[in-house]
Design a protein around this motif. Structure first.
Motif, PDB file in Angstrom:
ATOM      1  N   HIS A 193      49.085  -7.580 -55.277  1.00 49.39           N
ATOM      2  CA  HIS A 193      49.920  -7.067 -54.194  1.00 49.39           C
ATOM      3  C   HIS A 193      51.301  -7.717 -54.265  1.00 49.39           C
ATOM      4  CE1 HIS A 193      45.952  -5.914 -52.662  1.00 49.39           C
ATOM      5  NE2 HIS A 193      46.597  -4.989 -51.980  1.00 49.39           N
ATOM      6  N   VAL A 194      52.333  -6.902 -54.094  1.00 49.96           N
ATOM      7  CA  VAL A 194      53.704  -7.410 -54.152  1.00 49.96           C
ATOM      8  C   VAL A 194      54.479  -6.925 -52.935  1.00 49.96           C
ATOM      9  CG1 VAL A 194      53.705  -7.484 -56.672  1.00 49.96           C
ATOM     10  CG2 VAL A 194      54.529  -5.442 -55.509  1.00 49.96           C
ATOM     11  N   ASN A 195      55.415  -7.744 -52.510  1.00 49.28           N
ATOM     12  CA  ASN A 195      56.279  -7.400 -51.388  1.00 49.28           C
ATOM     13  C   ASN A 195      57.530  -6.674 -51.887  1.00 49.28           C
ATOM     14  OD1 ASN A 195      54.618  -8.628 -49.446  1.00 49.28           O
ATOM     15  ND2 ASN A 195      55.561 -10.625 -49.804  1.00 49.28           N
ATOM     16  N   ILE A 196      57.905  -5.613 -51.204  1.00 50.12           N
ATOM     17  CA  ILE A 196      59.149  -4.914 -51.491  1.00 50.12           C
ATOM     18  C   ILE A 196      60.202  -5.411 -50.506  1.00 50.12           C
ATOM     19  CG2 ILE A 196      60.317  -2.687 -51.546  1.00 50.12           C
ATOM     20  CD1 ILE A 196      57.681  -1.418 -52.299  1.00 50.12           C
ATOM     21  N   PRO A 197      61.296  -5.967 -51.001  1.00 50.02           N
ATOM     22  CA  PRO A 197      62.305  -6.519 -50.093  1.00 50.02           C
ATOM     23  C   PRO A 197      62.965  -5.442 -49.251  1.00 50.02           C
ATOM     24  CG  PRO A 197      63.118  -6.478 -52.339  1.00 50.02           C
ATOM     25  CD  PRO A 197      61.674  -6.109 -52.412  1.00 50.02           C
ATOM     26  N   HIS A 198      63.413  -5.849 -48.090  1.00 54.68           N
ATOM     27  CA  HIS A 198      64.142  -4.930 -47.209  1.00 54.68           C
ATOM     28  C   HIS A 198      65.465  -4.555 -47.856  1.00 54.68           C
ATOM     29  CE1 HIS A 198      66.152  -3.475 -43.525  1.00 54.68           C
ATOM     30  NE2 HIS A 198      64.926  -3.255 -43.084  1.00 54.68           N
ATOM     31  N   TYR A 199      65.959  -3.356 -47.580  1.00 56.94           N
ATOM     32  CA  TYR A 199      67.179  -2.873 -48.210  1.00 56.94           C
ATOM     33  C   TYR A 199      68.443  -3.559 -47.700  1.00 56.94           C
ATOM     34  CZ  TYR A 199      67.010   0.012 -43.974  1.00 56.94           C
ATOM     35  OH  TYR A 199      66.905   0.445 -42.670  1.00 56.94           O
ATOM     36  N   SER A 200      68.366  -4.238 -46.537  1.00 53.80           N
ATOM     37  CA  SER A 200      69.572  -4.890 -46.026  1.00 53.80           C
ATOM     38  C   SER A 200      69.335  -6.288 -45.470  1.00 53.80           C
ATOM     39  CB  SER A 200      70.219  -4.025 -44.931  1.00 53.80           C
ATOM     40  OG  SER A 200      69.331  -3.867 -43.836  1.00 53.80           O
ATOM     41  N   ASP A 201      68.136  -6.575 -45.009  1.00 54.11           N
ATOM     42  CA  ASP A 201      67.833  -7.858 -44.371  1.00 54.11           C
ATOM     43  C   ASP A 201      67.083  -8.760 -45.339  1.00 54.11           C
ATOM     44  OD1 ASP A 201      67.007  -9.994 -42.792  1.00 54.11           O
ATOM     45  OD2 ASP A 201      66.649  -8.739 -41.029  1.00 54.11           O
ATOM     46  N   ASN A 202      67.719  -9.862 -45.753  1.00 52.52           N
ATOM     47  CA  ASN A 202      67.099 -10.770 -46.719  1.00 52.52           C
ATOM     48  C   ASN A 202      65.881 -11.502 -46.169  1.00 52.52           C
ATOM     49  OD1 ASN A 202      68.926 -10.234 -48.818  1.00 52.52           O
ATOM     50  ND2 ASN A 202      70.412 -11.701 -47.987  1.00 52.52           N
ATOM     51  N   LYS A 203      65.730 -11.503 -44.849  1.00 51.48           N
ATOM     52  CA  LYS A 203      64.607 -12.225 -44.242  1.00 51.48           C
ATOM     53  C   LYS A 203      63.399 -11.326 -44.001  1.00 51.48           C
ATOM     54  CE  LYS A 203      67.638 -15.535 -41.871  1.00 51.48           C
ATOM     55  NZ  LYS A 203      68.048 -16.102 -40.556  1.00 51.48           N
ATOM     56  N   GLU A 204      63.568 -10.030 -44.220  1.00 48.88           N
ATOM     57  CA  GLU A 204      62.498  -9.085 -43.914  1.00 48.88           C
ATOM     58  C   GLU A 204      61.905  -8.481 -45.188  1.00 48.88           C
ATOM     59  OE1 GLU A 204      61.198  -8.300 -40.956  1.00 48.88           O
ATOM     60  OE2 GLU A 204      62.514  -9.734 -39.946  1.00 48.88           O
ATOM     61  N   THR A 205      60.645  -8.066 -45.073  1.00 55.06           N
ATOM     62  CA  THR A 205      59.974  -7.329 -46.141  1.00 55.06           C
ATOM     63  C   THR A 205      59.841  -5.876 -45.719  1.00 55.06           C
ATOM     64  OG1 THR A 205      58.732  -9.256 -46.905  1.00 55.06           O
ATOM     65  CG2 THR A 205      57.832  -7.099 -47.462  1.00 55.06           C
ATOM     66  N   LEU A 206      60.207  -4.971 -46.593  1.00 53.64           N
ATOM     67  CA  LEU A 206      60.146  -3.552 -46.270  1.00 53.64           C
ATOM     68  C   LEU A 206      58.711  -3.048 -46.264  1.00 53.64           C
ATOM     69  CD1 LEU A 206      61.905  -1.062 -45.677  1.00 53.64           C
ATOM     70  CD2 LEU A 206      61.895  -0.601 -48.130  1.00 53.64           C
ATOM     71  N   SER A 207      57.944  -3.484 -47.257  1.00 57.52           N
ATOM     72  CA  SER A 207      56.568  -3.020 -47.371  1.00 57.52           C
ATOM     73  C   SER A 207      55.817  -3.933 -48.330  1.00 57.52           C
ATOM     74  CB  SER A 207      56.518  -1.574 -47.871  1.00 57.52           C
ATOM     75  OG  SER A 207      55.195  -1.087 -47.908  1.00 57.52           O
ATOM     76  N   ARG A 208      54.513  -3.738 -48.408  1.00 57.19           N
ATOM     77  CA  ARG A 208      53.664  -4.465 -49.351  1.00 57.19           C
ATOM     78  C   ARG A 208      52.796  -3.430 -50.058  1.00 57.19           C
ATOM     79  NH1 ARG A 208      51.890  -9.587 -50.413  1.00 57.19           N
ATOM     80  NH2 ARG A 208      49.680  -9.917 -50.893  1.00 57.19           N
TER      81      ARG A 208
END
Length: 309
Positions: A193-208
């Protein structure tokens, strides 16, 4: 070293291809195999990276206007890039290096948008159709320059995957900068499983997402951009307009990293309103899933829905 589902792993991380590359394998295969994998990455870097003096692509650029002896992998990489460029009507083009330089991505303190006339003149140097191939020889026009950034790292990762398979490894993960990730799986470890980074917020994850014998490739504005007058301009350029793409993020799931990396770049480079037709056209030739997040944070996808429960 970490443990997953009662299985022990070893890993190493090194900086190559302008990013941190981490390789993780079952402990039973030992550190020597990891060393061999990184040695292979270094050989490919020296042999094919356009930034490496003496590489095939560096020699093609240095001898622009003349035929240069290369090898079969170089021919295959160029041929596939030209095929994708043709499908994308030239918006993706590996001869875009003059445009990248014009926009100042390799300069410090760049403070001005290029003049329209300068963009127009530079666009005359960008044309994948002018890359000529004859047997194992390649020639570009005298004012052209190839950049391998959209595929060389991923080509190297695919080579490492094949090396691991040849060594009998059926369970591993390779993470190249968080934007090119390949997961090799077997029944003892059915998914990574890998985390997809948020498109604008470096502290958030967009999805897993779960990966199984496949690759996730990411192209994103926030991973590499310049800022002029408070506005961000991403490093992926539309080779037909000469302008940075306004999109925020593109993700691709594919069987190999080489294909996935080029497709994510190609889909990112084009305008968002053509995503559906471009993805469909590419699907006639390649097996992949993809999503796009445009400049307004609107989401489109081709079988790849990040937000499914």
């Amino acid at each position: 070293m970490s443990q997953t589902a009662s299985k022990l792993y070893i890993s190493q991380t090194r900086e190559l291809y302008h990013c941190h590359i981490k390789i993780k394998i079952p402990m039973e295969y030992g550190e020597e195999l990891l060393e061999d994998c990184f040695a292979l990455l270094e050989v490919i870097d020296k042999t094919y990276n356009s930034y490496q003096e003496g590489s095939y692509f560096h020699n093609i650029n240095a001898e622009a206007g003349n035929w240069v002896n290369t090898d079969q992998p170089t021919i295959e990489m160029i041929s596939l890039s030209k095929k994708i460029s043709e499908i994308m009507h030239g918006t993706y083009d590996i001869t875009s290096m003059p445009l990248i330089r014009l926009w100042g991505f390799y300069q410090e303190n760049n403070t001005a948008i290029p003049e329209a006339e300068d963009i127009r003149k530079t666009l005359a140097q960008v044309d994948y159709e002018k890359i000529k191939i004859h047997e194992n020889k390649v020639k570009i026009e005298a004012n052209q320059e190839i950049i391998t950034g959209s595929f060389i790292k991923s080509y190297a990762v695919d080579c490492v995957v094949e090396k691991l398979k040849a060594a009998g490894v059926t369970d591993a993960i390779i993470n190249a900068g968080g934007i090119t990730i390949y997961a090799l799986n077997d029944e003892s470890h059915p998914q990574w499983h890998v985390n997809i980074p948020h498109y604008s917020d470096n502290k958030e994850t967009l999805s897993r997402i779960a990966l199984s014998n496949s690759c996730f490739s990411l192209s994103a504005r926030k991973s590499n951009y310049i800022e002029i007058d408070g506005k961000q301009y991403g490093h992926i350029l539309n080779a037909k307009t000469g302008l940075p793409s306004a999109n925020l993020q593109v993700g691709v799931l594919s069987p190999t990293t080489f294909i996935g990396d080029m497709l994510s770049t190609a889909l990112f480079a084009h305008t968002a309103n053509a995503f559906a037709i471009n993805a469909s056209n590419l699907r006639h030739h390649f097996d992949f899933q993809a999503y796009l997040i445009d400049e307004n944070a609107h989401f489109q996808h081709l079988d790849f829905n990040l937000f499914e429960s």
